[in-house]
Design a protein around this motif. Structure first.
Motif, PDB file in Angstrom:
ATOM      1  N   SER A 134      -8.667   5.058  -2.698  1.00 48.73           N
ATOM      2  CA  SER A 134      -7.101   5.429  -2.516  1.00 48.73           C
ATOM      3  C   SER A 134      -6.557   5.846  -3.335  1.00 48.73           C
ATOM      4  O   SER A 134      -5.767   6.958  -3.223  1.00 48.73           O
ATOM      5  CB  SER A 134      -6.538   4.046  -1.937  1.00 48.73           C
ATOM      6  OG  SER A 134      -7.255   3.393  -0.775  1.00 48.73           O
ATOM      7  N   TYR A 148     -16.015  11.557  -6.170  1.00 47.21           N
ATOM      8  CA  TYR A 148     -15.176  11.318  -4.993  1.00 47.21           C
ATOM      9  C   TYR A 148     -16.216  10.855  -3.771  1.00 47.21           C
ATOM     10  O   TYR A 148     -16.392  10.024  -3.080  1.00 47.21           O
ATOM     11  CB  TYR A 148     -14.106  11.962  -4.584  1.00 47.21           C
ATOM     12  CG  TYR A 148     -13.274  11.468  -3.402  1.00 47.21           C
ATOM     13  CD1 TYR A 148     -12.447  10.552  -3.431  1.00 47.21           C
ATOM     14  CD2 TYR A 148     -13.532  11.990  -2.254  1.00 47.21           C
ATOM     15  CE1 TYR A 148     -11.621  10.104  -2.477  1.00 47.21           C
ATOM     16  CE2 TYR A 148     -12.678  11.452  -1.120  1.00 47.21           C
ATOM     17  CZ  TYR A 148     -12.139  10.399  -1.011  1.00 47.21           C
ATOM     18  OH  TYR A 148     -11.358   9.893  -0.010  1.00 47.21           O
ATOM     19  N   LYS A 186     -12.281   0.169  -2.014  1.00 44.86           N
ATOM     20  CA  LYS A 186     -11.131   0.703  -1.131  1.00 44.86           C
ATOM     21  C   LYS A 186      -9.919   1.242  -2.160  1.00 44.86           C
ATOM     22  O   LYS A 186      -9.121   2.275  -1.945  1.00 44.86           O
ATOM     23  CB  LYS A 186     -10.763  -0.040  -0.286  1.00 44.86           C
ATOM     24  CG  LYS A 186      -9.485   0.401   0.709  1.00 44.86           C
ATOM     25  CD  LYS A 186      -8.982  -0.625   1.717  1.00 44.86           C
ATOM     26  CE  LYS A 186      -7.900  -0.112   2.491  1.00 44.86           C
ATOM     27  NZ  LYS A 186      -7.539  -0.962   3.617  1.00 44.86           N
ATOM     28  N   ILE A 187      -9.687   0.399  -3.213  1.00 43.52           N
ATOM     29  CA  ILE A 187      -8.550   0.644  -3.978  1.00 43.52           C
ATOM     30  C   ILE A 187      -8.674   1.862  -5.060  1.00 43.52           C
ATOM     31  O   ILE A 187      -7.908   2.769  -5.137  1.00 43.52           O
ATOM     32  CB  ILE A 187      -8.211  -0.702  -4.959  1.00 43.52           C
ATOM     33  CG1 ILE A 187      -7.764  -1.685  -4.227  1.00 43.52           C
ATOM     34  CG2 ILE A 187      -7.039  -0.344  -6.091  1.00 43.52           C
ATOM     35  CD1 ILE A 187      -7.562  -3.279  -4.930  1.00 43.52           C
ATOM     36  N   SER A 222     -17.140   7.502  -2.216  1.00 38.99           N
ATOM     37  CA  SER A 222     -16.914   7.333  -0.717  1.00 38.99           C
ATOM     38  C   SER A 222     -18.109   7.051   0.243  1.00 38.99           C
ATOM     39  O   SER A 222     -18.184   6.085   0.951  1.00 38.99           O
ATOM     40  CB  SER A 222     -16.381   8.706  -0.060  1.00 38.99           C
ATOM     41  OG  SER A 222     -15.996   8.651   1.367  1.00 38.99           O
ATOM     42  N   LYS A 272      -7.793   9.439  -3.678  1.00 43.60           N
ATOM     43  CA  LYS A 272      -7.170  10.327  -2.678  1.00 43.60           C
ATOM     44  C   LYS A 272      -5.802  10.657  -2.911  1.00 43.60           C
ATOM     45  O   LYS A 272      -5.398  11.906  -2.930  1.00 43.60           O
ATOM     46  CB  LYS A 272      -7.416   9.625  -1.457  1.00 43.60           C
ATOM     47  CG  LYS A 272      -6.677  10.405  -0.255  1.00 43.60           C
ATOM     48  CD  LYS A 272      -6.635   9.441   0.979  1.00 43.60           C
ATOM     49  CE  LYS A 272      -6.254  10.166   2.343  1.00 43.60           C
ATOM     50  NZ  LYS A 272      -6.235   9.312   3.301  1.00 43.60           N
ATOM     51  N   TRP A 273      -4.852   9.722  -3.219  1.00 44.14           N
ATOM     52  CA  TRP A 273      -3.438  10.048  -3.437  1.00 44.14           C
ATOM     53  C   TRP A 273      -3.193  10.664  -4.821  1.00 44.14           C
ATOM     54  O   TRP A 273      -2.287  11.452  -4.964  1.00 44.14           O
ATOM     55  CB  TRP A 273      -2.703   8.714  -3.425  1.00 44.14           C
ATOM     56  CG  TRP A 273      -2.987   8.013  -2.348  1.00 44.14           C
ATOM     57  CD1 TRP A 273      -3.054   8.658  -0.962  1.00 44.14           C
ATOM     58  CD2 TRP A 273      -2.915   6.399  -2.154  1.00 44.14           C
ATOM     59  NE1 TRP A 273      -3.021   7.660  -0.173  1.00 44.14           N
ATOM     60  CE2 TRP A 273      -2.940   6.394  -0.667  1.00 44.14           C
ATOM     61  CE3 TRP A 273      -2.608   5.434  -2.862  1.00 44.14           C
ATOM     62  CZ2 TRP A 273      -3.021   5.040   0.160  1.00 44.14           C
ATOM     63  CZ3 TRP A 273      -2.850   4.069  -2.292  1.00 44.14           C
ATOM     64  CH2 TRP A 273      -2.849   3.919  -0.902  1.00 44.14           C
ATOM     65  N   GLU A 328       1.193   4.299  -2.744  1.00 41.66           N
ATOM     66  CA  GLU A 328       0.781   5.627  -2.398  1.00 41.66           C
ATOM     67  C   GLU A 328       1.886   6.233  -3.080  1.00 41.66           C
ATOM     68  O   GLU A 328       1.660   7.740  -3.633  1.00 41.66           O
ATOM     69  CB  GLU A 328       0.558   5.826  -1.135  1.00 41.66           C
ATOM     70  CG  GLU A 328       0.607   7.241  -0.315  1.00 41.66           C
ATOM     71  CD  GLU A 328       0.210   7.342   0.861  1.00 41.66           C
ATOM     72  OE1 GLU A 328       0.160   8.603   1.427  1.00 41.66           O
ATOM     73  OE2 GLU A 328       0.227   6.302   1.557  1.00 41.66           O
ATOM     74  N   TRP A 365       0.897  -1.412   0.044  1.00 44.42           N
ATOM     75  CA  TRP A 365      -0.089   0.105   0.106  1.00 44.42           C
ATOM     76  C   TRP A 365       1.082   1.321   0.108  1.00 44.42           C
ATOM     77  O   TRP A 365       0.431   2.114  -0.738  1.00 44.42           O
ATOM     78  CB  TRP A 365      -0.857   0.070   1.183  1.00 44.42           C
ATOM     79  CG  TRP A 365      -2.201  -0.815   1.245  1.00 44.42           C
ATOM     80  CD1 TRP A 365      -2.374  -2.140   2.043  1.00 44.42           C
ATOM     81  CD2 TRP A 365      -3.384  -0.547   0.357  1.00 44.42           C
ATOM     82  NE1 TRP A 365      -3.594  -2.478   1.477  1.00 44.42           N
ATOM     83  CE2 TRP A 365      -4.271  -1.523   0.250  1.00 44.42           C
ATOM     84  CE3 TRP A 365      -3.719   0.390  -0.501  1.00 44.42           C
ATOM     85  CZ2 TRP A 365      -5.562  -1.804   0.092  1.00 44.42           C
ATOM     86  CZ3 TRP A 365      -4.985   0.230  -1.280  1.00 44.42           C
ATOM     87  CH2 TRP A 365      -5.753  -0.987  -0.990  1.00 44.42           C
TER      88      TRP A 365
END
Length: 301
Positions: A266, A225, A262-263, A229, A269-270, A186, A182
């Motif tokens: 993530s 997003y 979740k992937i 979410s 977000k990143w 990231e 992870w």
């Protein structure tokens, strides 16, 4: 002149095995039209064998053989001109992957090519993805599978970089992804997107397709997003059984959809992406396009 042919793609993934049959219509002076004629999916979940025990079980080998026999009959019935079968993460990592491919060839006549992550990304890139994106913008393409996830960065119509990570839904369900993976993902996303303004995500895979369908959005419109979410929070608030009953999810989808969400979250977000587009393309579509291009090239020589 009108020319109509059918091509087939078999995608042997870590979660499911799919057969896609597409009809390609060529009209002189016009771009070819690709139409999905038949899609069959069998949730064998090879990853649960391989990522835990390093080999495909005899039970699932037999299920694969039965599936391939059925696929062969369907391709014959549809009068498919050409097909290609590609196996990804699970068969690639299985100690008996090559032996299983040879056995399937002997018993069904179907040849399987075991491909690496880079080849998978290249086949997906053969799709009409460039027709779906704005050449003035930047995108992070995320294709979530059962055993791995492929990431490709596009900017101003060019491919900047791509990488495959051993981060898939079946691995996550079996608690086989280390915190270091992870962290590495990231760092890779942040390093390769930090200079790109207003980046959006492009999501590929059965799970994001399912989430998009549940949103009621029109094709071509992105998910925010905030929506993704909120949907992830809903998924995690329900039990496996409740997801099947309340969200009308198939039993083989109700568990993997959580780590898949979740992937995607993530990655958004990143990369600081606020929107994710879901064009419903993937490895199978890339295989079809590759077969068609090979056929056209052969005819022109």
């Amino acid at each position: 002149m009108l020319d109509i042919k059918k091509y087939a793609a078999i995608d042997i993934g870590s979660n499911a095995i799919r057969l896609l049959i597409s009809t390609v219509t060529d009209v002189e002076g016009r771009p070819p039209v690709f139409k999905k004629t038949s899609l069959v999916r069998v949730p064998i979940r090879l990853g649960s064998d391989v990522f835990v025990n390093n080999a495909i079980s005899e039970r699932n080998i037999q299920r694969m053989i039965d599936s391939m026999k059925a696929y062969q009959l369907l391709m014959d019935t549809h009068q498919v001109k050409a097909y290609k079968a590609c196996a990804t993460s699970a068969m690639r990592e299985a100690d008996n992957g090559l032996a299983v491919a040879e056995r399937i060839k002997e018993e069904t006549g179907i040849s399987i090519e075991i491909i690496d992550g880079d080849s998978e990304a290249a086949i997906i890139a053969a799709t009409d993805l460039n027709d779906l994106i704005d050449s003035k913008k930047s995108y992070l393409y995320v294709d979530v599978g059962g055993g791995s996830t492929e990431f490709t960065i596009y900017s101003h119509g060019e491919t900047i970089t791509s990488r495959s990570f051993k981060l898939g839904t079946v691995r996550l369900l079996n608690d086989l992804v280390s915190p270091e993976t992870w962290i590495e993902l990231e760092q890779w996303i942040k390093a390769n997107t930090k200079s790109l303004e207003g980046i959006d995500l492009i999501g590929s895979g059965g799970n994001i397709n399912n989430i998009f369908k549940s949103s009621g959005k029109a094709m071509g419109k992105p998910l925010s997003y905030f929506y993704l979410s909120s949907y992830y929070q809903l998924l995690t608030s329900l039990t496996y059984e409740e997801r099947i009953v309340q969200l009308n999810l198939n039993q083989d989808r109700a568990d993997v959809i959580v780590p898949a969400a979740k992937i995607y979250l993530s990655a958004m977000k990143w990369s600081k992406a606020r929107k994710i587009y879901v064009p419903k393309i993937g490895l199978s579509d890339g295989i079809i396009k590759t077969l068609y291009n090979q056929d056209k090239a052969a005819l022109s020589t």
